[in-house]
Motif scaffolding. Sequence first.
Motif, PDB file in Angstrom:
ATOM      1  N   SER A   9       0.790  -1.231   0.000  1.00 51.71           N
ATOM      2  CA  SER A   9       0.000   0.000   0.000  1.00 51.71           C
ATOM      3  C   SER A   9       0.824   1.285   0.000  1.00 51.71           C
ATOM      4  O   SER A   9       0.446   2.261  -0.643  1.00 51.71           O
ATOM      5  CB  SER A   9      -0.907   0.035   1.227  1.00 51.71           C
ATOM      6  OG  SER A   9      -1.735  -1.097   1.263  1.00 51.71           O
ATOM      7  N   PHE A  10       1.931   1.296   0.749  1.00 46.70           N
ATOM      8  CA  PHE A  10       2.679   2.534   0.971  1.00 46.70           C
ATOM      9  C   PHE A  10       4.184   2.343   0.838  1.00 46.70           C
ATOM     10  O   PHE A  10       4.698   1.252   1.081  1.00 46.70           O
ATOM     11  CB  PHE A  10       2.413   3.086   2.384  1.00 46.70           C
ATOM     12  CG  PHE A  10       0.990   3.427   2.641  1.00 46.70           C
ATOM     13  CD1 PHE A  10       0.440   4.602   2.155  1.00 46.70           C
ATOM     14  CD2 PHE A  10       0.184   2.583   3.375  1.00 46.70           C
ATOM     15  CE1 PHE A  10      -0.883   4.925   2.393  1.00 46.70           C
ATOM     16  CE2 PHE A  10      -1.146   2.889   3.624  1.00 46.70           C
ATOM     17  CZ  PHE A  10      -1.674   4.060   3.126  1.00 46.70           C
ATOM     18  N   ASP A  37       1.242   6.763  -1.485  1.00 44.93           N
ATOM     19  CA  ASP A  37       0.105   5.847  -1.437  1.00 44.93           C
ATOM     20  C   ASP A  37       0.022   5.199  -2.814  1.00 44.93           C
ATOM     21  O   ASP A  37      -0.317   5.849  -3.800  1.00 44.93           O
ATOM     22  CB  ASP A  37      -1.171   6.616  -1.114  1.00 44.93           C
ATOM     23  CG  ASP A  37      -2.399   5.724  -0.994  1.00 44.93           C
ATOM     24  OD1 ASP A  37      -2.438   4.644  -1.631  1.00 44.93           O
ATOM     25  OD2 ASP A  37      -3.336   6.106  -0.279  1.00 44.93           O
ATOM     26  N   GLU A  43       1.308  11.326  -3.561  1.00 49.66           N
ATOM     27  CA  GLU A  43       2.426  11.388  -2.631  1.00 49.66           C
ATOM     28  C   GLU A  43       2.490  12.745  -1.975  1.00 49.66           C
ATOM     29  O   GLU A  43       1.835  13.686  -2.407  1.00 49.66           O
ATOM     30  CB  GLU A  43       3.739  11.086  -3.360  1.00 49.66           C
ATOM     31  CG  GLU A  43       3.994  11.952  -4.576  1.00 49.66           C
ATOM     32  CD  GLU A  43       5.188  12.865  -4.433  1.00 49.66           C
ATOM     33  OE1 GLU A  43       5.952  12.720  -3.480  1.00 49.66           O
ATOM     34  OE2 GLU A  43       5.338  13.738  -5.269  1.00 49.66           O
ATOM     35  N   GLU A  76      -1.831   5.572   6.965  1.00 49.57           N
ATOM     36  CA  GLU A  76      -3.103   5.975   6.363  1.00 49.57           C
ATOM     37  C   GLU A  76      -3.664   7.242   7.018  1.00 49.57           C
ATOM     38  O   GLU A  76      -4.382   8.014   6.387  1.00 49.57           O
ATOM     39  CB  GLU A  76      -4.117   4.838   6.451  1.00 49.57           C
ATOM     40  CG  GLU A  76      -5.359   5.079   5.645  1.00 49.57           C
ATOM     41  CD  GLU A  76      -6.256   3.848   5.592  1.00 49.57           C
ATOM     42  OE1 GLU A  76      -7.448   4.028   5.294  1.00 49.57           O
ATOM     43  OE2 GLU A  76      -5.772   2.732   5.837  1.00 49.57           O
ATOM     44  N   THR A  79      -2.901  10.163   4.854  1.00 48.78           N
ATOM     45  CA  THR A  79      -3.304  10.161   3.445  1.00 48.78           C
ATOM     46  C   THR A  79      -4.213  11.322   3.063  1.00 48.78           C
ATOM     47  O   THR A  79      -4.281  11.672   1.889  1.00 48.78           O
ATOM     48  CB  THR A  79      -3.970   8.825   3.036  1.00 48.78           C
ATOM     49  OG1 THR A  79      -5.118   8.608   3.857  1.00 48.78           O
ATOM     50  CG2 THR A  79      -3.005   7.665   3.161  1.00 48.78           C
ATOM     51  N   SER A  80      -4.875  11.923   4.030  1.00 50.80           N
ATOM     52  CA  SER A  80      -5.710  13.080   3.689  1.00 50.80           C
ATOM     53  C   SER A  80      -4.862  14.258   3.225  1.00 50.80           C
ATOM     54  O   SER A  80      -5.363  15.179   2.587  1.00 50.80           O
ATOM     55  CB  SER A  80      -6.580  13.488   4.880  1.00 50.80           C
ATOM     56  OG  SER A  80      -5.760  13.929   5.946  1.00 50.80           O
ATOM     57  N   LEU A  82      -2.280  13.884   1.153  1.00 51.75           N
ATOM     58  CA  LEU A  82      -1.708  13.554  -0.149  1.00 51.75           C
ATOM     59  C   LEU A  82      -2.471  14.266  -1.257  1.00 51.75           C
ATOM     60  O   LEU A  82      -3.635  13.986  -1.492  1.00 51.75           O
ATOM     61  CB  LEU A  82      -1.729  12.043  -0.390  1.00 51.75           C
ATOM     62  CG  LEU A  82      -1.024  11.171   0.646  1.00 51.75           C
ATOM     63  CD1 LEU A  82      -1.251   9.698   0.337  1.00 51.75           C
ATOM     64  CD2 LEU A  82       0.453  11.471   0.689  1.00 51.75           C
TER      65      LEU A  82
END
Length: 89
Positions: A9-10, A37, A43, A76, A79-80, A82
């Motif tokens: 995933s990452f 991600d 990214e 995660e 991730t908001s 990114l």
Amino acid sequence: MHMLYNSDSFTVVQIDLPPEASAAPDADSRGGYEIVDKFARKEIFIHGVLAQSFKSGVEALIRSEPSEDEIDDFIEGFTSLLQQPLVLH
């Protein structure tokens, strides 16, 4: 540049940049972390206070000997942030 983590995933890479020539001799490096991600194909490069927060969180997580899923869950949480589309050269 050091790859710190790589899952399905990452990917997390630590990037160290030397201090600016005009900075004080005891200045910290200007590095940070690049978080990719793989599924969202986005990214981000984090530095400063956010990078310190990320590092502290990872260090606390590592002490508990986490599974890959637990590490992915922690990442995660970022991730908001990114926004940059992943572009491969």
